[in-house]
Design a protein around this motif. Structure first.
Motif, PDB file in Angstrom:
ATOM      1  N   LEU A  53       0.832  -1.199   0.000  1.00  0.00           N
ATOM      2  CA  LEU A  53       0.000   0.000   0.000  1.00  0.00           C
ATOM      3  C   LEU A  53       0.870   1.254   0.000  1.00  0.00           C
ATOM      4  N   ALA A  87       0.856   4.060  -2.835  1.00  0.00           N
ATOM      5  CA  ALA A  87       0.572   5.462  -2.509  1.00  0.00           C
ATOM      6  C   ALA A  87       1.678   6.377  -3.013  1.00  0.00           C
ATOM      7  N   LEU A  97      -3.720   7.837  -6.579  1.00  0.00           N
ATOM      8  CA  LEU A  97      -3.799   7.568  -5.142  1.00  0.00           C
ATOM      9  C   LEU A  97      -3.156   8.704  -4.347  1.00  0.00           C
ATOM     10  N   ILE A 151      -5.013  11.068  -1.538  1.00  0.00           N
ATOM     11  CA  ILE A 151      -4.493  11.170  -0.173  1.00  0.00           C
ATOM     12  C   ILE A 151      -4.175  12.617   0.201  1.00  0.00           C
ATOM     13  N   LYS A 181     -12.464   9.732   1.391  1.00  0.00           N
ATOM     14  CA  LYS A 181     -11.153   9.077   1.348  1.00  0.00           C
ATOM     15  C   LYS A 181     -11.242   7.685   1.980  1.00  0.00           C
ATOM     16  N   THR A 191     -13.173   5.290  -0.317  1.00  0.00           N
ATOM     17  CA  THR A 191     -12.375   4.937  -1.492  1.00  0.00           C
ATOM     18  C   THR A 191     -11.282   3.946  -1.121  1.00  0.00           C
ATOM     19  N   MET A 192     -10.601   4.202  -0.019  1.00  0.00           N
ATOM     20  CA  MET A 192      -9.536   3.294   0.410  1.00  0.00           C
ATOM     21  C   MET A 192     -10.101   1.927   0.780  1.00  0.00           C
ATOM     22  N   GLN A 193     -11.261   1.904   1.428  1.00  0.00           N
ATOM     23  CA  GLN A 193     -11.902   0.632   1.754  1.00  0.00           C
ATOM     24  C   GLN A 193     -12.184  -0.162   0.492  1.00  0.00           C
ATOM     25  N   VAL A 228      -6.472   1.512   7.860  1.00  0.00           N
ATOM     26  CA  VAL A 228      -6.411   2.567   6.844  1.00  0.00           C
ATOM     27  C   VAL A 228      -7.664   3.449   6.920  1.00  0.00           C
ATOM     28  N   THR A 229      -8.789   2.867   7.229  1.00  0.00           N
ATOM     29  CA  THR A 229     -10.013   3.648   7.424  1.00  0.00           C
ATOM     30  C   THR A 229      -9.829   4.629   8.577  1.00  0.00           C
ATOM     31  N   ALA A 271      -7.670   7.476   7.477  1.00  0.00           N
ATOM     32  CA  ALA A 271      -8.444   8.400   6.636  1.00  0.00           C
ATOM     33  C   ALA A 271      -9.371   9.264   7.479  1.00  0.00           C
ATOM     34  N   LEU A 293      -3.889   9.875   6.347  1.00  0.00           N
ATOM     35  CA  LEU A 293      -3.501   8.988   5.245  1.00  0.00           C
ATOM     36  C   LEU A 293      -2.128   9.341   4.684  1.00  0.00           C
TER      37      LEU A 293
END
Length: 107
Positions: free
Chosen positions: A38, A42, A48, A52, A62, A65-67, A83-84, A87, A92
């Motif tokens: 990841l 990124a 990406l 971010i 965000k 989208t990341m999920q 990551v959630t 965000a 992020l």
């Protein structure tokens, strides 16, 4: 305290928290590999990176989208949740330093 030092300390706290959760779940290697991928994505993907770093994109957008990206890549649930959280906390942009710190803890 400089902004850089503060961000470094914040990254360290996130990395330690993720490490503890991954260790408890017995998924250290899985999380380490997925987090590393990841961080590379990124850093290497303009789309990406733009998502971010763009302050006009809402935190919730965000996170969603990341999920979706992580679910599509079949990332483990722990990493998706982590990551959630990044965000939602507008952190992020720290993914690369968190990944580096996490890898250092594995050594």
């Amino acid at each position: 305290m400089s902004s850089r030092t503060e961000l470094s300390q914040i990254s360290e706290r996130y990395a330690k928290a993720l490490f503890a959760l991954a260790e408890e779940a017995g998924t250290l290697d899985t999380v380490a590999g997925e987090l590393s991928l990841l961080a590379e994505a990124a850093d290497g993907s303009e789309a990406l990176k733009t998502l971010i770093e763009n302050p006009t994109v809402a935190r919730q957008r965000k996170a969603e989208t990341m999920q979706a990206v992580l679910a599509k890549s079949k990332a483990c649930k722990l990493l998706i949740q982590f990551v959630t959280t990044l965000a939602e906390n507008n952190r992020l942009s720290l993914i690369g330093t968190v990944a580096a710190r996490f890898q250092a803890m594995l050594s």
